[in-house]
Design a protein around this motif. Structure first.
Motif, PDB file in Angstrom:
ATOM      1  N   GLU A  53       0.823  -1.203   0.000  1.00 56.31           N
ATOM      2  CA  GLU A  53       0.000   0.000   0.000  1.00 56.31           C
ATOM      3  C   GLU A  53       0.861   1.259   0.000  1.00 56.31           C
ATOM      4  O   GLU A  53       0.548   2.236  -0.684  1.00 56.31           O
ATOM      5  N   ALA A  54       1.963   1.233   0.783  1.00 56.18           N
ATOM      6  CA  ALA A  54       2.854   2.398   0.819  1.00 56.18           C
ATOM      7  C   ALA A  54       3.497   2.630  -0.549  1.00 56.18           C
ATOM      8  O   ALA A  54       3.604   3.776  -1.012  1.00 56.18           O
ATOM      9  N   LEU A  55       3.926   1.538  -1.199  1.00 57.40           N
ATOM     10  CA  LEU A  55       4.523   1.687  -2.533  1.00 57.40           C
ATOM     11  C   LEU A  55       3.509   2.234  -3.530  1.00 57.40           C
ATOM     12  O   LEU A  55       3.824   3.118  -4.334  1.00 57.40           O
ATOM     13  N   ALA A  56       2.278   1.703  -3.467  1.00 56.75           N
ATOM     14  CA  ALA A  56       1.246   2.185  -4.388  1.00 56.75           C
ATOM     15  C   ALA A  56       0.946   3.655  -4.126  1.00 56.75           C
ATOM     16  O   ALA A  56       0.805   4.454  -5.060  1.00 56.75           O
ATOM     17  N   ALA A  57       0.856   4.033  -2.829  1.00 51.01           N
ATOM     18  CA  ALA A  57       0.603   5.437  -2.499  1.00 51.01           C
ATOM     19  C   ALA A  57       1.753   6.321  -2.964  1.00 51.01           C
ATOM     20  O   ALA A  57       1.538   7.431  -3.476  1.00 51.01           O
ATOM     21  N   GLY A  58       3.002   5.835  -2.794  1.00 51.80           N
ATOM     22  CA  GLY A  58       4.152   6.597  -3.262  1.00 51.80           C
ATOM     23  C   GLY A  58       4.142   6.780  -4.775  1.00 51.80           C
ATOM     24  O   GLY A  58       4.443   7.877  -5.278  1.00 51.80           O
ATOM     25  N   GLN A  59       3.770   5.728  -5.501  1.00 54.64           N
ATOM     26  CA  GLN A  59       3.692   5.845  -6.958  1.00 54.64           C
ATOM     27  C   GLN A  59       2.597   6.829  -7.372  1.00 54.64           C
ATOM     28  O   GLN A  59       2.783   7.642  -8.289  1.00 54.64           O
ATOM     29  N   ARG A  60       1.451   6.743  -6.669  1.00 55.78           N
ATOM     30  CA  ARG A  60       0.370   7.689  -6.998  1.00 55.78           C
ATOM     31  C   ARG A  60       0.791   9.129  -6.725  1.00 55.78           C
ATOM     32  O   ARG A  60       0.548  10.029  -7.536  1.00 55.78           O
ATOM     33  N   ASP A  61       1.461   9.342  -5.582  1.00 51.78           N
ATOM     34  CA  ASP A  61       1.919  10.697  -5.259  1.00 51.78           C
ATOM     35  C   ASP A  61       2.952  11.178  -6.272  1.00 51.78           C
ATOM     36  O   ASP A  61       2.942  12.361  -6.670  1.00 51.78           O
ATOM     37  N   ALA A  62       3.857  10.272  -6.679  1.00 53.86           N
ATOM     38  CA  ALA A  62       4.870  10.660  -7.667  1.00 53.86           C
ATOM     39  C   ALA A  62       4.222  11.022  -9.004  1.00 53.86           C
ATOM     40  O   ALA A  62       4.595  12.024  -9.633  1.00 53.86           O
ATOM     41  N   GLU A  63       3.241  10.217  -9.428  1.00 50.36           N
ATOM     42  CA  GLU A  63       2.559  10.522 -10.691  1.00 50.36           C
ATOM     43  C   GLU A  63       1.803  11.847 -10.594  1.00 50.36           C
ATOM     44  O   GLU A  63       1.821  12.654 -11.527  1.00 50.36           O
ATOM     45  N   ARG A  64       1.139  12.074  -9.451  1.00 49.14           N
ATOM     46  CA  ARG A  64       0.402  13.326  -9.277  1.00 49.14           C
ATOM     47  C   ARG A  64       1.354  14.519  -9.277  1.00 49.14           C
ATOM     48  O   ARG A  64       1.091  15.548  -9.923  1.00 49.14           O
ATOM     49  N   LEU A  65       2.488  14.383  -8.555  1.00 49.12           N
ATOM     50  CA  LEU A  65       3.463  15.471  -8.529  1.00 49.12           C
ATOM     51  C   LEU A  65       4.051  15.726  -9.913  1.00 49.12           C
ATOM     52  O   LEU A  65       4.242  16.886 -10.318  1.00 49.12           O
ATOM     53  N   LYS A  66       4.314  14.638 -10.639  1.00 53.55           N
ATOM     54  CA  LYS A  66       4.837  14.794 -11.997  1.00 53.55           C
ATOM     55  C   LYS A  66       3.845  15.537 -12.884  1.00 53.55           C
ATOM     56  O   LYS A  66       4.221  16.437 -13.643  1.00 53.55           O
ATOM     57  N   ALA A  67       2.559  15.161 -12.784  1.00 52.13           N
ATOM     58  CA  ALA A  67       1.540  15.828 -13.591  1.00 52.13           C
ATOM     59  C   ALA A  67       1.428  17.305 -13.210  1.00 52.13           C
ATOM     60  O   ALA A  67       1.301  18.177 -14.083  1.00 52.13           O
ATOM     61  N   GLU A  68       1.497  17.587 -11.884  1.00 54.16           N
ATOM     62  CA  GLU A  68       1.428  18.988 -11.455  1.00 54.16           C
ATOM     63  C   GLU A  68       2.615  19.788 -11.979  1.00 54.16           C
ATOM     64  O   GLU A  68       2.463  20.930 -12.428  1.00 54.16           O
ATOM     65  N   ILE A  69       3.816  19.184 -11.917  1.00 55.08           N
ATOM     66  CA  ILE A  69       5.010  19.891 -12.411  1.00 55.08           C
ATOM     67  C   ILE A  69       4.899  20.151 -13.911  1.00 55.08           C
ATOM     68  O   ILE A  69       5.224  21.250 -14.406  1.00 55.08           O
ATOM     69  N   LEU A  70       4.428  19.139 -14.656  1.00 53.48           N
ATOM     70  CA  LEU A  70       4.273  19.323 -16.105  1.00 53.48           C
ATOM     71  C   LEU A  70       3.233  20.384 -16.422  1.00 53.48           C
ATOM     72  O   LEU A  70       3.427  21.210 -17.336  1.00 53.48           O
ATOM     73  N   ASP A  71       2.120  20.384 -15.684  1.00 55.84           N
ATOM     74  CA  ASP A  71       1.095  21.405 -15.916  1.00 55.84           C
ATOM     75  C   ASP A  71       1.632  22.799 -15.608  1.00 55.84           C
ATOM     76  O   ASP A  71       1.384  23.759 -16.364  1.00 55.84           O
ATOM     77  N   GLU A  72       2.373  22.907 -14.482  1.00 57.31           N
ATOM     78  CA  GLU A  72       2.933  24.208 -14.134  1.00 57.31           C
ATOM     79  C   GLU A  72       3.945  24.678 -15.177  1.00 57.31           C
ATOM     80  O   GLU A  72       3.965  25.862 -15.563  1.00 57.31           O
ATOM     81  N   ALA A  73       4.784  23.747 -15.662  1.00 57.69           N
ATOM     82  CA  ALA A  73       5.754  24.112 -16.691  1.00 57.69           C
ATOM     83  C   ALA A  73       5.047  24.524 -17.982  1.00 57.69           C
ATOM     84  O   ALA A  73       5.453  25.487 -18.652  1.00 57.69           O
ATOM     85  N   ARG A  74       3.957  23.805 -18.295  1.00 55.06           N
ATOM     86  CA  ARG A  74       3.207  24.163 -19.503  1.00 55.06           C
ATOM     87  C   ARG A  74       2.571  25.551 -19.368  1.00 55.06           C
ATOM     88  O   ARG A  74       2.596  26.362 -20.312  1.00 55.06           O
ATOM     89  N   ARG A  75       2.014  25.840 -18.193  1.00 55.34           N
ATOM     90  CA  ARG A  75       1.418  27.158 -17.979  1.00 55.34           C
ATOM     91  C   ARG A  75       2.470  28.263 -18.045  1.00 55.34           C
ATOM     92  O   ARG A  75       2.247  29.319 -18.667  1.00 55.34           O
ATOM     93  N   GLN A  76       3.630  28.007 -17.403  1.00 57.64           N
ATOM     94  CA  GLN A  76       4.694  29.014 -17.460  1.00 57.64           C
ATOM     95  C   GLN A  76       5.175  29.229 -18.889  1.00 57.64           C
ATOM     96  O   GLN A  76       5.445  30.378 -19.305  1.00 57.64           O
ATOM     97  N   LYS A  77       5.288  28.128 -19.638  1.00 56.94           N
ATOM     98  CA  LYS A  77       5.705  28.260 -21.036  1.00 56.94           C
ATOM     99  C   LYS A  77       4.698  29.084 -21.831  1.00 56.94           C
ATOM    100  O   LYS A  77       5.066  29.972 -22.617  1.00 56.94           O
ATOM    101  N   GLU A  78       3.407  28.781 -21.629  1.00 56.12           N
ATOM    102  CA  GLU A  78       2.383  29.536 -22.352  1.00 56.12           C
ATOM    103  C   GLU A  78       2.399  31.004 -21.944  1.00 56.12           C
ATOM    104  O   GLU A  78       2.250  31.892 -22.792  1.00 56.12           O
ATOM    105  N   ASP A  79       2.603  31.233 -20.609  1.00 56.50           N
ATOM    106  CA  ASP A  79       2.665  32.636 -20.156  1.00 56.50           C
ATOM    107  C   ASP A  79       3.855  33.367 -20.780  1.00 56.50           C
ATOM    108  O   ASP A  79       3.739  34.519 -21.214  1.00 56.50           O
ATOM    109  N   LEU A  80       5.019  32.681 -20.812  1.00 53.55           N
ATOM    110  CA  LEU A  80       6.200  33.303 -21.414  1.00 53.55           C
ATOM    111  C   LEU A  80       5.989  33.578 -22.897  1.00 53.55           C
ATOM    112  O   LEU A  80       6.384  34.641 -23.416  1.00 53.55           O
ATOM    113  N   LEU A  81       5.350  32.602 -23.583  1.00 54.99           N
ATOM    114  CA  LEU A  81       5.083  32.812 -25.007  1.00 54.99           C
ATOM    115  C   LEU A  81       4.121  33.974 -25.213  1.00 54.99           C
ATOM    116  O   LEU A  81       4.291  34.795 -26.137  1.00 54.99           O
TER     117      LEU A  81
END
Length: 202
Positions: free
Chosen positions: A110-138
């Motif tokens: 359960e801890a491993l699954a929760a860690g993977q879910r948190d990592a995927e969620r954090l990765k998606a948040e980082i990608l979304d933030e980078a995409r928003r910053q890129k769009e803002d810069l553009l």
């Protein structure tokens, strides 16, 4: 002391048949044997001696033997009961250990699954933030470019208007021939190029 008294009594009892035999020898027929010829007195004394000996053995030897056997059986039963309880306790402890191991494995999964879910969620948040910053810069870069183009066009219009006015003033100030007109136009075009290059460089 208790064992010595039965031994002495047994010795005296053993002498009783001999005494009875000696008492009867005086009355038996010559040539007869007391062991072969049945004698009621010898039989009675033998039975009495056997009964007394059996009673003494019952009192002194049989009861302690039975007590020792019962004690031994009780000890064996207690040992078997203790071994059974130990086996049951060991089985219970083994089952508990297995449950703990299974629970630990479940918690780890359960801890491993929760860690993977948190990592995927954090990765998606980082990608979304980078995409928003890129769009803002553009968007900011596009806005700056558009603003620069509007400013350059405005400056170009102003410069063109001023140059046209200056040329008109020069034309009006003097009469021009073809060579002079060509030279004035070339100068005006050169001024336009310089002003355009300066606005784009800024």
């Amino acid at each position: 002391m208790r064992r010595v008294i039965p031994a002495v009594a047994t010795g005296w009892l053993a002498l009783l048949p001999a005494a009875a035999l000696a008492a009867e020898e005086g009355g038996e027929a010559p040539g007869g044997s007391a062991l072969i010829t049945p004698s009621p007195g010898l039989f009675i004394w033998t039975v009495i001696t056997f009964a007394i000996l059996l009673l003494l053995l019952w009192k002194t030897a049989w009861k302690p033997l039975l007590a020792a056997v019962e004690t031994r059986e009780r000890g064996i039963r207690d040992a078997q009961e203790g071994a059974r309880k130990d086996r049951e306790q060991a089985a219970a402890m083994l089952a508990e250990q297995r449950d703990l191991v299974a629970q630990a494995r479940r918690e780890r999964a359960e801890a491993l699954a929760a860690g993977q879910r948190d990592a995927e969620r954090l990765k998606a948040e980082i990608l979304d933030e980078a995409r928003r910053q890129k769009e803002d810069l553009l968007k900011q870069a596009d806005a700056q470019v558009q603003a620069g183009l509007r400013q350059a066009r405005a400056e170009l219009r102003a410069t063109t208007a001023e140059a046209a006015i200056a040329v008109a003033e020069k034309l009006l100030a003097r009469s021009l021939d073809d060579t002079t007109q060509r030279r004035l136009v070339e100068e005006h075009l050169a001024d336009l190029e310089r002003s355009r290059s300066g606005s784009l460089a800024s």
